[in-house]
Design a protein around this motif. Structure first.
Motif, PDB file in Angstrom:
ATOM      1  N   LEU A  47       0.694  -1.107  -0.108  1.00 18.31           N
ATOM      2  CA  LEU A  47       0.028  -0.148  -0.108  1.00 18.31           C
ATOM      3  C   LEU A  47       0.816   1.179  -0.006  1.00 18.31           C
ATOM      4  CD1 LEU A  47      -2.688   1.189   0.285  1.00 18.31           C
ATOM      5  CD2 LEU A  47      -2.441   1.200   2.786  1.00 18.31           C
ATOM      6  N   VAL A  48       0.560   2.142  -0.784  1.00 18.10           N
ATOM      7  CA  VAL A  48       1.360   3.539  -1.065  1.00 18.10           C
ATOM      8  C   VAL A  48       0.723   4.678  -0.419  1.00 18.10           C
ATOM      9  CG1 VAL A  48       2.130   5.325  -2.719  1.00 18.10           C
ATOM     10  CG2 VAL A  48       2.229   2.567  -2.913  1.00 18.10           C
ATOM     11  N   ALA A  49      -0.672   4.888  -0.535  1.00 21.19           N
ATOM     12  CA  ALA A  49      -1.662   5.882   0.000  1.00 21.19           C
ATOM     13  C   ALA A  49      -2.923   5.504  -0.371  1.00 21.19           C
ATOM     14  CB  ALA A  49      -1.214   7.072  -1.047  1.00 21.19           C
ATOM     15  N   THR A  50      -3.722   6.344   0.651  1.00 22.45           N
ATOM     16  CA  THR A  50      -5.288   6.193   0.689  1.00 22.45           C
ATOM     17  C   THR A  50      -5.781   7.579   0.707  1.00 22.45           C
ATOM     18  OG1 THR A  50      -5.519   5.825   3.017  1.00 22.45           O
ATOM     19  CG2 THR A  50      -4.972   3.907   1.528  1.00 22.45           C
ATOM     20  N   ILE A  51      -7.101   7.696   0.140  1.00 21.85           N
ATOM     21  CA  ILE A  51      -7.871   8.781   0.233  1.00 21.85           C
ATOM     22  C   ILE A  51      -9.351   8.307   0.588  1.00 21.85           C
ATOM     23  CG2 ILE A  51      -8.134   9.187  -2.277  1.00 21.85           C
ATOM     24  CD1 ILE A  51      -8.257  12.459  -1.669  1.00 21.85           C
ATOM     25  N   SER A  52      -9.855   9.034   1.758  1.00 22.16           N
ATOM     26  CA  SER A  52     -11.127   8.385   1.951  1.00 22.16           C
ATOM     27  C   SER A  52     -12.379   9.317   1.189  1.00 22.16           C
ATOM     28  CB  SER A  52     -11.407   8.562   3.562  1.00 22.16           C
ATOM     29  OG  SER A  52     -11.534   9.959   3.637  1.00 22.16           O
ATOM     30  N   SER A  53     -13.493   8.872   1.395  1.00 27.75           N
ATOM     31  CA  SER A  53     -14.377   9.829   0.750  1.00 27.75           C
ATOM     32  C   SER A  53     -14.484  11.150   1.197  1.00 27.75           C
ATOM     33  CB  SER A  53     -15.616   9.055   0.895  1.00 27.75           C
ATOM     34  OG  SER A  53     -16.044   9.021   2.071  1.00 27.75           O
TER      35      SER A  53
END
Length: 114
Positions: A47-53
């Motif tokens: 996993l590199v990055a996440t962005i939520s809603s």
């Protein structure tokens, strides 16, 4: 059905920049957390990055301060701006919606040459 199409990869020198894009379809994009993963040869996908809603961001320690994830809900697209690239960033990059476990795009190759 859900589709994810990544683009923007390429060959770049150490210290350079790239912006990856991922166009999503077949889902209500705005309510989904989106993520970028990468897989280097001989290594597990990470996993590199996440962005939520709601726009909450998370990054792997290895990319903090260099990579920025963003989303455009009007375009159903998630981006990954990658700066100060290093040879260890070389990998195939994939976007992913965690709510759709089995759905992956074809990925886009990023190669950082020293």
């Amino acid at each position: 059905q859900v589709q994810l199409v990544e683009s923007g990869g390429g060959l770049v020198q150490v210290g350079g920049s790239l912006r990856l894009s991922c166009a999503a379809s077949g889902m209500i994009f705005s309510i989904n957390t989106m993520a970028w993963y990468r897989q280097a040869p001989g290594k597990q996908r990470e996993l590199v990055a996440t962005i939520s809603s709601r726009g909450k961001l998370n990054y792997a320690d290895s990319v903090k301060g260099r990579f920025t994830i963003a989303r455009d809900n009007d375009k159903n697209t998630v981006y990954l701006q990658m700066n100060s690239l290093k040879p260890e960033d070389t990998a195939v990059y994939y976007c992913h919606a965690p709510s759709y476990l089995a759905i992956w795009g074809q990925g886009t190759q990023v190669t950082v040459s020293s």
